[in-house]
Scaffold this active site. Structure first.
Site, PDB file in Angstrom:
ATOM      1  N   THR A  13     -68.556 -70.616 -29.861  1.00 20.08           N
ATOM      2  CA  THR A  13     -68.946 -70.722 -31.276  1.00 20.08           C
ATOM      3  C   THR A  13     -68.120 -69.793 -32.178  1.00 20.08           C
ATOM      4  O   THR A  13     -68.317 -69.782 -33.389  1.00 20.08           O
ATOM      5  CB  THR A  13     -70.438 -70.362 -31.467  1.00 20.08           C
ATOM      6  OG1 THR A  13     -70.649 -69.049 -30.925  1.00 20.08           O
ATOM      7  CG2 THR A  13     -71.360 -71.356 -30.801  1.00 20.08           C
ATOM      8  N   GLY A  14     -67.211 -69.002 -31.595  1.00 20.54           N
ATOM      9  CA  GLY A  14     -66.401 -68.071 -32.395  1.00 20.54           C
ATOM     10  C   GLY A  14     -65.252 -68.782 -33.097  1.00 20.54           C
ATOM     11  O   GLY A  14     -65.103 -70.006 -32.979  1.00 20.54           O
ATOM     12  N   SER A  15     -64.420 -68.018 -33.828  1.00 31.82           N
ATOM     13  CA  SER A  15     -63.299 -68.619 -34.586  1.00 31.82           C
ATOM     14  C   SER A  15     -62.397 -69.399 -33.645  1.00 31.82           C
ATOM     15  O   SER A  15     -62.055 -70.559 -33.892  1.00 31.82           O
ATOM     16  CB  SER A  15     -62.427 -67.554 -35.254  1.00 31.82           C
ATOM     17  OG  SER A  15     -63.157 -66.656 -35.979  1.00 31.82           O
ATOM     18  N   ASP A  60     -75.432 -65.245 -21.818  1.00 31.96           N
ATOM     19  CA  ASP A  60     -74.698 -64.013 -22.071  1.00 31.96           C
ATOM     20  C   ASP A  60     -73.758 -63.806 -20.883  1.00 31.96           C
ATOM     21  O   ASP A  60     -74.207 -63.940 -19.731  1.00 31.96           O
ATOM     22  CB  ASP A  60     -75.721 -62.857 -22.158  1.00 31.96           C
ATOM     23  CG  ASP A  60     -75.120 -61.577 -22.674  1.00 31.96           C
ATOM     24  OD1 ASP A  60     -73.972 -61.268 -22.303  1.00 31.96           O
ATOM     25  OD2 ASP A  60     -75.802 -60.883 -23.451  1.00 31.96           O
ATOM     26  N   LYS A 126     -53.880 -55.253 -28.666  1.00 36.94           N
ATOM     27  CA  LYS A 126     -54.536 -53.931 -28.644  1.00 36.94           C
ATOM     28  C   LYS A 126     -54.757 -53.426 -27.213  1.00 36.94           C
ATOM     29  O   LYS A 126     -55.067 -52.259 -26.993  1.00 36.94           O
ATOM     30  CB  LYS A 126     -55.859 -53.974 -29.407  1.00 36.94           C
ATOM     31  CG  LYS A 126     -55.606 -54.242 -30.894  1.00 36.94           C
ATOM     32  CD  LYS A 126     -56.830 -54.141 -31.741  1.00 36.94           C
ATOM     33  CE  LYS A 126     -56.483 -54.251 -33.226  1.00 36.94           C
ATOM     34  NZ  LYS A 126     -55.765 -55.498 -33.587  1.00 36.94           N
ATOM     35  N   VAL A 169     -55.051 -63.085 -35.458  1.00 38.62           N
ATOM     36  CA  VAL A 169     -55.057 -64.464 -35.941  1.00 38.62           C
ATOM     37  C   VAL A 169     -55.385 -64.443 -37.429  1.00 38.62           C
ATOM     38  O   VAL A 169     -56.447 -63.955 -37.835  1.00 38.62           O
ATOM     39  CB  VAL A 169     -56.101 -65.318 -35.188  1.00 38.62           C
ATOM     40  CG1 VAL A 169     -56.112 -66.744 -35.723  1.00 38.62           C
ATOM     41  CG2 VAL A 169     -55.802 -65.322 -33.698  1.00 38.62           C
TER      42      VAL A 169
HETATM   43  N1  LIG Z   1     -59.293 -62.897 -33.754  1.00 43.10           N
HETATM   44  C1  LIG Z   1     -58.157 -62.344 -33.409  1.00 43.10           C
HETATM   45  O1  LIG Z   1     -57.335 -61.957 -34.247  1.00 43.10           O
HETATM   46  C2  LIG Z   1     -57.829 -62.176 -31.946  1.00 43.10           C
HETATM   47  C3  LIG Z   1     -56.548 -61.765 -31.572  1.00 43.10           C
HETATM   48  C4  LIG Z   1     -56.254 -61.631 -30.208  1.00 43.10           C
HETATM   49  C5  LIG Z   1     -57.226 -61.918 -29.261  1.00 43.10           C
HETATM   50  N2  LIG Z   1     -58.472 -62.282 -29.661  1.00 43.10           N
HETATM   51  C6  LIG Z   1     -59.490 -62.542 -28.630  1.00 43.10           C
HETATM   52  O2  LIG Z   1     -59.863 -63.905 -28.770  1.00 43.10           O
HETATM   53  C7  LIG Z   1     -61.219 -64.070 -28.384  1.00 43.10           C
HETATM   54  C8  LIG Z   1     -61.987 -64.844 -29.446  1.00 43.10           C
HETATM   55  O3  LIG Z   1     -61.899 -64.148 -30.675  1.00 43.10           O
HETATM   56  P1  LIG Z   1     -62.606 -64.711 -31.984  1.00 43.10           P
HETATM   57  O4  LIG Z   1     -61.821 -64.234 -33.148  1.00 43.10           O
HETATM   58  O5  LIG Z   1     -62.880 -66.158 -31.817  1.00 43.10           O
HETATM   59  O6  LIG Z   1     -63.978 -63.883 -31.930  1.00 43.10           O
HETATM   60  P2  LIG Z   1     -65.370 -64.214 -32.628  1.00 43.10           P
HETATM   61  O7  LIG Z   1     -65.187 -65.158 -33.755  1.00 43.10           O
HETATM   62  O8  LIG Z   1     -66.049 -62.900 -32.852  1.00 43.10           O
HETATM   63  O9  LIG Z   1     -66.173 -64.990 -31.474  1.00 43.10           O
HETATM   64  C9  LIG Z   1     -66.693 -64.347 -30.348  1.00 43.10           C
HETATM   65  C10 LIG Z   1     -67.519 -65.340 -29.558  1.00 43.10           C
HETATM   66  O10 LIG Z   1     -68.005 -64.689 -28.380  1.00 43.10           O
HETATM   67  C11 LIG Z   1     -69.411 -64.904 -28.291  1.00 43.10           C
HETATM   68  N3  LIG Z   1     -69.977 -63.763 -27.572  1.00 43.10           N
HETATM   69  C12 LIG Z   1     -69.961 -62.456 -27.920  1.00 43.10           C
HETATM   70  N4  LIG Z   1     -70.577 -61.720 -26.984  1.00 43.10           N
HETATM   71  C13 LIG Z   1     -70.984 -62.581 -26.021  1.00 43.10           C
HETATM   72  C14 LIG Z   1     -71.679 -62.437 -24.808  1.00 43.10           C
HETATM   73  N5  LIG Z   1     -72.077 -61.239 -24.392  1.00 43.10           N
HETATM   74  N6  LIG Z   1     -71.931 -63.529 -24.059  1.00 43.10           N
HETATM   75  C15 LIG Z   1     -71.530 -64.760 -24.475  1.00 43.10           C
HETATM   76  N7  LIG Z   1     -70.872 -64.961 -25.609  1.00 43.10           N
HETATM   77  C16 LIG Z   1     -70.601 -63.890 -26.387  1.00 43.10           C
HETATM   78  C17 LIG Z   1     -69.877 -65.041 -29.755  1.00 43.10           C
HETATM   79  O11 LIG Z   1     -71.072 -65.769 -29.892  1.00 43.10           O
HETATM   80  P3  LIG Z   1     -72.518 -65.054 -29.836  1.00 43.10           P
HETATM   81  O12 LIG Z   1     -72.410 -63.816 -30.655  1.00 43.10           O
HETATM   82  O13 LIG Z   1     -73.448 -66.075 -30.332  1.00 43.10           O
HETATM   83  O14 LIG Z   1     -72.754 -64.752 -28.372  1.00 43.10           O
HETATM   84  C18 LIG Z   1     -68.722 -65.880 -30.296  1.00 43.10           C
HETATM   85  O15 LIG Z   1     -68.916 -67.229 -29.928  1.00 43.10           O
HETATM   86  C19 LIG Z   1     -61.771 -62.668 -28.107  1.00 43.10           C
HETATM   87  O16 LIG Z   1     -61.756 -62.474 -26.713  1.00 43.10           O
HETATM   88  C20 LIG Z   1     -60.777 -61.738 -28.789  1.00 43.10           C
HETATM   89  O17 LIG Z   1     -60.692 -60.517 -28.104  1.00 43.10           O
HETATM   90  C21 LIG Z   1     -58.798 -62.432 -30.979  1.00 43.10           C
END
Ligand SMILES: NC(=O)c1ccc[n+]([C@@H]2O[C@H](COP(=O)([O-])OP(=O)(O)OC[C@H]3O[C@@H](n4cnc5c(N)ncnc54)[C@H](OP(=O)(O)O)[C@@H]3O)[C@@H](O)[C@H]2O)c1
Length: 334
Positions: A13-15, A60, A126, A169
């Site tokens: 459900t995240g970005s 989770d 990071k 991103v």
């Molecule tokens: N955004 C960036 O710029 C970037 C850059 C490099 C790498 N990344 C990596 O890419 C991945 C996705 O990033 P994003 O930007 O999409 O993050 P995001 O929008 O914060 O989404 C995080 C997702 O993880 C879920 N989540 C968090 N804790 C959880 C748990 N304990 N169990 C199950 N689900 C859990 C959240 O849903 P709920 O809270 O409902 O559980 C949400 O669906 C991450 O691993 C991040 O480290 C991101």
């Protein structure tokens, strides 16, 4: 690779999870399972996508037994669930260890138990020579994924584990550009930590393209990194000034755990870095396999990197102000 497959996305459900789901649905999968905790985010996504191939699993990643049942009959896993906000994690470090490290090991253990074909984890710049707890947990996630391939030599396991690593991103949840635009719209000063700061940048579409290419190319145990440009804060401010008129600024100073520049491949990793078409690939330094010419021939078009000393955002090719402006407009945040 994805046609007729059952795919599970942790953090669906995240970005990234939502964008990846949209992209994968076009490749005719049998089903996509979304695994995350918050029911409201799942309900919102369910009604927005309205696609019977989607299944929503509340759970989770800290809960190993829940993952075991969710992973039954799954072919491919994208592990995107994480805690990722640096200041929050600096304040609550052990929470990120539980989710990003123990949760990742749970994904590995249960993918092995359920004989999943391939598992791809999503990492970050990071994690390279980390300064903050977030980076350190994501470094450990990468290490767990790379070493999980040791099981592949045991006859009963066939699961391949692959890591991808990239920079910020543009426009993702909590990222700087939406935050700045929000402040500008509310006539508040944008808060800049340091004008000399540089960051790698990737659009969501580029990230998706890269993740899918790396998923297909990965044979297990690699870390894939895209070729990215970077920008500095001054260029970002010039772009915003041209798009939104003269904006107010406030310099707040660098925050604890924050680096002036990020690194995608550090000086030491370059020793086992390869170029594979338009991606970089870090081979497992403990894997003699990667020194075996026959194995390397399995990667079509692989070349050793000779000239580069380090791949960091201060020395990387810079995105121009006009390119950055275009990317901000493409985000459609107005
Ligand atoms: N955004 C960036 O710029 C970037 C850059 C490099 C790498 N990344 C990596 O890419 C991945 C996705 O990033 P994003 O930007 O999409 O993050 P995001 O929008 O914060 O989404 C995080 C997702 O993880 C879920 N989540 C968090 N804790 C959880 C748990 N304990 N169990 C199950 N689900 C859990 C959240 O849903 P709920 O809270 O409902 O559980 C949400 O669906 C991450 O691993 C991040 O480290 C991101």
């Amino acid at each position: 690779m994805f046609k007729d497959k059952t795919i599970l996305i942790t953090g669906g459900t995240g970005s990234l999870g939502r964008a990846l789901t949209k992209k994968l649905l076009k490749q005719d999968p049998e089903a996509i399972r979304i695994f995350s905790r918050n029911e409201s985010k799942q309900i919102e996504m369910e009604s927005e996508f309205d696609d019977s191939r989607l299944r929503f699993f509340m759970g989770d990643v800290r809960d190993s037994e829940r993952l075991f049942s969710a992973l039954e009959d799954v072919d491919v896993v994208f592990h995107a669930a994480a805690l990722k906000h640096v200041p929050k994690i600096e304040y609550n470090p052990f929470e990120s260890i539980k989710t990003n490290v123990i949760g990742s090991q749970n994904v590995i253990d249960n993918s092995l138990r359920q004989n999943v074909d391939k598992v791809i984890c999503v990492g970050t710049d990071k994690a390279v020579s980390p300064l903050n707890t977030y980076g350190a947990t994501k470094l450990l996630m990468e290490k767990l994924f790379v070493s999980a391939n040791n099981y592949i030599n045991h006859e009963k396991h066939r699961t391949k584990f692959v890591a991808v690593r990239y920079g910020n991103v543009l426009g993702s949840s909590g990222s700087v550009i939406p935050k700045f635009i929000n402040l500008i719209k509310n006539n508040k000063p944008i808060t800049i930590t340091d004008l000399k700061m540089t960051r790698f940048t990737i659009t969501m579409n580029e990230a998706l393209e890269f993740i899918l290419n790396a998923s297909i190319a990965g044979k297990g145990s690699e870390i894939f990194i895209p070729e990215l440009k970077s920008y500095d804060m001054s260029t970002l401010i010039e772009s915003l000034n041209e798009l939104y008129g003269e904006i107010k600024q406030e310099i707040t100073g660098i925050r604890p755990g924050e680096k002036l520049h990020e690194t995608l491949i550090n000086h030491d990793e370059i020793l086992y870095a390869w170029k594979l078409n338009d991606m970089y690939m870090l081979a497992n330094p403990h894997y003699e396999l990667f020194n075996d010419k026959n194995i390397l021939e399995n990667y079509n078009g692989i070349e050793k990197i000779n000239e580069m000393k380090t791949y960091s955002s201060d020395v990387a090719k810079k995105i121009t102000k006009d390119e950055l402006k275009e990317k901000i407009i493409e985000l459609g945040l107005d």
